[in-house]
Design an enzyme around this catalytic site. Structure first.
Site, PDB file in Angstrom:
ATOM      1  CE  LYS A  36      -2.463  -0.270   3.494  1.00  0.00           C
ATOM      2  NZ  LYS A  36      -2.885   0.476   4.662  1.00  0.00           N
ATOM      3  NE  ARG A 111      -5.991   1.473  11.063  1.00  0.00           N
ATOM      4  CZ  ARG A 111      -4.844   2.018  10.676  1.00  0.00           C
ATOM      5  NH1 ARG A 111      -4.835   3.143  10.015  1.00  0.00           N
ATOM      6  NH2 ARG A 111      -3.709   1.434  10.932  1.00  0.00           N
ATOM      7  NE  ARG A 157       8.355  -5.781   5.670  1.00  0.00           N
ATOM      8  CZ  ARG A 157       7.174  -5.199   5.550  1.00  0.00           C
ATOM      9  NH1 ARG A 157       6.802  -4.694   4.405  1.00  0.00           N
ATOM     10  NH2 ARG A 157       6.348  -5.129   6.587  1.00  0.00           N
ATOM     11  NE  ARG A 190       8.442  -3.014  10.351  1.00  0.00           N
ATOM     12  CZ  ARG A 190       7.504  -2.517   9.558  1.00  0.00           C
ATOM     13  NH1 ARG A 190       7.819  -1.925   8.442  1.00  0.00           N
ATOM     14  NH2 ARG A 190       6.224  -2.620   9.874  1.00  0.00           N
ATOM     15  NE  ARG A 201       1.550  -5.160  11.436  1.00  0.00           N
ATOM     16  CZ  ARG A 201       2.582  -4.981  10.585  1.00  0.00           C
ATOM     17  NH1 ARG A 201       3.673  -5.717  10.711  1.00  0.00           N
ATOM     18  NH2 ARG A 201       2.525  -4.089   9.633  1.00  0.00           N
TER      19      ARG A 201
END
Ligand code: AMP
Length: 253
Positions: A36, A111, A157, A190, A201
């Site tokens: 995004k 949201r 990642r 991360r 998430r």
């Protein structure tokens, strides 16, 4: 048609006209890891419209320790949603800046269904009834990515803590395992990219976004884009959706 092909066919001057017309509001929906942020940036560059990210606006308040920032700091650190009326106030303030007159892309907003209903009426009163735009409902682009591919994308990642370069152990690995090609630093994952966190998430995203997507589906404003395709193709699909819908949404005003 790809953005590049389109540019060749239109020629430079008509491309400028094409990108400088009114675009209107665009809402980009997509789970964490769907690209995004990257796509938002490309779309803002293509149409020369600003990106309005509520996450960024709220983080700036926290950083500047404004009264609002102090109020929301702990809640944001826990990953909880800021209350609707506070976020809507911030968005209202941002959307009264002159740079949004031709359109803007919203990231992270709405949201909740309440925020979506608020946004529709805000846009109606501020942009439609003032004669600035011929219509007011946003174009809602939903980037769809296969759940398992998303997990691989995010859990693979790795980031260089020194220069910020992002790698992916599956699709874009460094030359030497876990080491940055450019400065030799050890790559890090991360905290919120770990698998157990990312599942949470993704679930939270589904729970939160569903009512927003449903709100706009009822208004026939949602267009799905296949986010599994290469980056350029995803951008070209989003541009196609916006070009098609911006014309029917905001006419030639
Ligand atoms: P983001 O950068 O979009 O992931 O947002 C970071 C944090 O800002 C979220 O975890 C929320 O605490 C807050 N936030 C951002 N956008 C909204 C929103 N539309 N409604 C409520 N809280 C938000």
């Amino acid at each position: 048609m790809s953005v590049i092909l389109q540019r060749e066919r239109l020629g430079a001057s008509s491309m400028a006209e094409q990108v400088l017309r009114n675009i209107g509001p665009i809402v980009l929906l997509g789970p964490p890891g769907a690209g995004k942020g990257t796509q938002s940036k490309r779309i803002t560059e293509h149409y020369r419209i600003p990106q309005v990210s509520t996450g960024d606006l709220l983080r700036e308040h926290v950083k500047q320790a404004t009264p609002l920032g102090v109020q929301i700091r702990d809640l944001m650190a826990r990953g909880e949603l800021v209350s609707d009326h506070l976020v809507c106030d911030i968005v209202a303030w941002r959307l009264r800046e002159p740079d949004v007159e031709r359109g803007f892309i919203l990231d992270g907003f709405p949201r909740t269904a309440t925020q979506a209903v608020w946004l529709d009426s805000f846009l109606k009163f501020e942009f439609f009834e003032t004669g600035k735009w011929a219509a007011w409902l946003p174009i809602v682009v939903c980037i769809k990515v296969d759940y398992n591919k998303l997990l691989l994308r995010i859990t693979g990642r790795r980031t260089c803590p020194v220069d910020g370069t992002i790698y992916n152990v599956y699709s874009n690995p460094p030359l030497v395992d876990e080491i940055c090609d450019k400065d030799g630093a050890k790559l890090v994952t991360r905290d919120d990219d770990r698998e157990e966190v990312i599942r949470e998430r993704l679930d939270a995203y589904e729970r939160q976004t569903k009512p927003v997507a449903e709100h706009y589906q009822q208004l026939s404003r949602v267009v799905d884009v296949n986010g599994d395709l290469p980056l350029d193709e995803v951008t070209a699909s989003i541009v196609r959706v916006i070009d098609h819908n911006a014309e029917s949404a905001v006419g030639s005003n």
